[in-house]
Design a protein around this motif. Structure first.
Motif, PDB file in Angstrom:
ATOM      1  N   LEU A 113       0.598  -1.358  -0.254  1.00  0.00           N
ATOM      2  CA  LEU A 113       0.046  -0.066  -0.170  1.00  0.00           C
ATOM      3  C   LEU A 113       0.844   1.339  -0.141  1.00  0.00           C
ATOM      4  O   LEU A 113       1.775   0.982   0.410  1.00  0.00           O
ATOM      5  N   PRO A 114       0.496   2.351  -0.777  1.00  0.00           N
ATOM      6  CA  PRO A 114      -1.174   2.422  -1.254  1.00  0.00           C
ATOM      7  C   PRO A 114      -1.189   2.014  -2.718  1.00  0.00           C
ATOM      8  O   PRO A 114      -2.519   1.991  -3.209  1.00  0.00           O
ATOM      9  N   ARG A 117      -4.821  -0.880  -3.855  1.00  0.00           N
ATOM     10  CA  ARG A 117      -6.127  -0.963  -2.883  1.00  0.00           C
ATOM     11  C   ARG A 117      -7.206  -1.754  -3.159  1.00  0.00           C
ATOM     12  O   ARG A 117      -7.410  -1.631  -4.434  1.00  0.00           O
ATOM     13  N   THR A 136       0.992  -5.694   3.498  1.00  0.00           N
ATOM     14  CA  THR A 136       1.028  -4.373   4.412  1.00  0.00           C
ATOM     15  C   THR A 136      -0.178  -4.983   5.331  1.00  0.00           C
ATOM     16  O   THR A 136      -1.122  -5.330   5.172  1.00  0.00           O
ATOM     17  N   HIS A 138      -2.132  -2.528   8.344  1.00  0.00           N
ATOM     18  CA  HIS A 138      -2.566  -1.303   8.491  1.00  0.00           C
ATOM     19  C   HIS A 138      -3.600  -1.182   9.282  1.00  0.00           C
ATOM     20  O   HIS A 138      -4.679  -2.175   9.276  1.00  0.00           O
ATOM     21  N   THR A 146      -6.913   2.481   3.425  1.00  0.00           N
ATOM     22  CA  THR A 146      -6.406   3.763   3.580  1.00  0.00           C
ATOM     23  C   THR A 146      -5.700   4.205   4.845  1.00  0.00           C
ATOM     24  O   THR A 146      -4.868   4.946   4.858  1.00  0.00           O
ATOM     25  N   ILE A 149       0.233   2.633   8.322  1.00  0.00           N
ATOM     26  CA  ILE A 149       0.618   1.253   8.096  1.00  0.00           C
ATOM     27  C   ILE A 149       1.552   1.191   9.004  1.00  0.00           C
ATOM     28  O   ILE A 149       2.198   1.827   9.979  1.00  0.00           O
ATOM     29  N   GLN A 152       5.184  -3.427   6.876  1.00  0.00           N
ATOM     30  CA  GLN A 152       5.194  -3.653   5.537  1.00  0.00           C
ATOM     31  C   GLN A 152       6.315  -4.511   5.036  1.00  0.00           C
ATOM     32  O   GLN A 152       7.412  -4.162   5.497  1.00  0.00           O
ATOM     33  N   GLN A 195      -0.346   6.908   4.527  1.00  0.00           N
ATOM     34  CA  GLN A 195      -0.129   6.366   3.256  1.00  0.00           C
ATOM     35  C   GLN A 195       0.248   7.697   2.200  1.00  0.00           C
ATOM     36  O   GLN A 195      -0.397   8.754   2.603  1.00  0.00           O
TER      37      GLN A 195
END
Length: 283
Positions: A113-114, A117, A136, A138, A146, A149, A152, A195
């Motif tokens: 991410l991002p 998505r 990821t 989050h 969205t 995070i 990752q 993000q």
């Protein structure tokens, strides 16, 4: 922590539960959504998936099978979770669910991410010809994928001759590596890193026409289309194509000369190395 787990499969629940137990936390409930057939009508009924989930859970576990997001909220409310942990859930969680847990909700997403998505990040990575993918973890907010995070990891290769079992094994290993540190950060109240919206892309549901090969597309796009179907997309083994005036399901292709049927695409040839007869749905 008292953690409610929300996932899509027996393997998903097992992965989440083992990470929680290893980190010293207690899964108190398991929730599974029954929506795949609504999105992809050719998919098998979810009864087999539910049976596999039941077999994978510890004796005495509570398995919730909500039919709507409101039903999920009602079912989870009585458990008073400290944290909600999600992996592969097709619904957007409502504000009431996100606020239900003391700490909030975190999600496992199989992309860096991002980028990518949405519900099908691995499928779109293959469709786009990405050489690798990542994982990821989050915080969840009221939009899809969205939130900030917590952990990752990238560098998971997507091989040219894609073997889905191997790719999922590598993805699961990355998830296992990340969940412990992510849960620790969640416990301490870490807010995570925002993000970069400028780099965001969306990996939504595939359009129905993606079930059919369009020979006016370029060879690489068609090759990646066939590779994408190795994830049983639409409940099918491959896309439908007209080959010598007959409908076939295309299972494997090459963009370089190979034994098989040569077909001309917009920018050059592609070789169909494996295909089976098919009866496609009406377009």
């Amino acid at each position: 922590m008292r953690i409610a787990l929300i996932s899509y499969s027996a393997d998903g629940f097992t992965l989440l539960r083992e990470a929680c137990v290893k980190a010293g936390h207690e899964p108190i409930a398991f929730a599974h959504a029954r929506t795949l057939r609504q999105r992809y009508p050719t998919s098998k009924d979810s009864a087999e998936s539910i049976a596999a989930i039941i077999r994978s859970l510890p004796p005495g576990s509570d398995l919730l099978l909500p039919g709507s997001i409101d039903g999920l909220a009602d079912a989870l409310a009585g458990y008073h979770p400290d944290l909600i942990l999600v992996y592969g859930f097709p619904w957007k969680l409502s504000r009431s669910i996100l606020r239900m847990a003391k700490l909030g909700a975190i999600n496992v997403h199989t992309s860096l991410l991002p980028k990518h998505r949405g519900p099908l990040p691995v499928h779109w990575a293959v469709r786009n010809g990405d050489p690798e993918i990542g994982v990821t973890i989050h915080w969840m907010d009221e939009d899809f994928d969205t939130g900030n995070i917590l952990a990752q990891k990238g560098g998971i290769p997507i091989e040219e001759d894609l073997v889905t079992a191997r790719l999922w094994r590598d993805i699961d290993a990355a998830i296992g590596d990340l969940l412990g540190p992510a849960l620790e950060r969640a416990t301490t109240g870490a807010t995570g890193e925002p993000q970069n919206e400028a780099e965001a892309t969306y990996a939504g549901w595939m359009e129905p026409d993606f079930m059919f090969v369009d020979w006016t597309s370029d060879a690489r796009s068609i090759h990646n289309q066939v590779r994408t179907f190795r994830f049983n997309l639409f409940g099918l083994r491959g896309p439908f194509a007209r080959l010598n005036h007959e409908w076939m399901t295309v299972l494997r292709t090459r963009t370089e000369p190979a034994d098989g049927l040569r077909m001309d695409c917009a920018d050059g040839p592609i070789w169909i190395t494996e295909a089976i007869p098919a009866a496609p749905p009406h377009r």
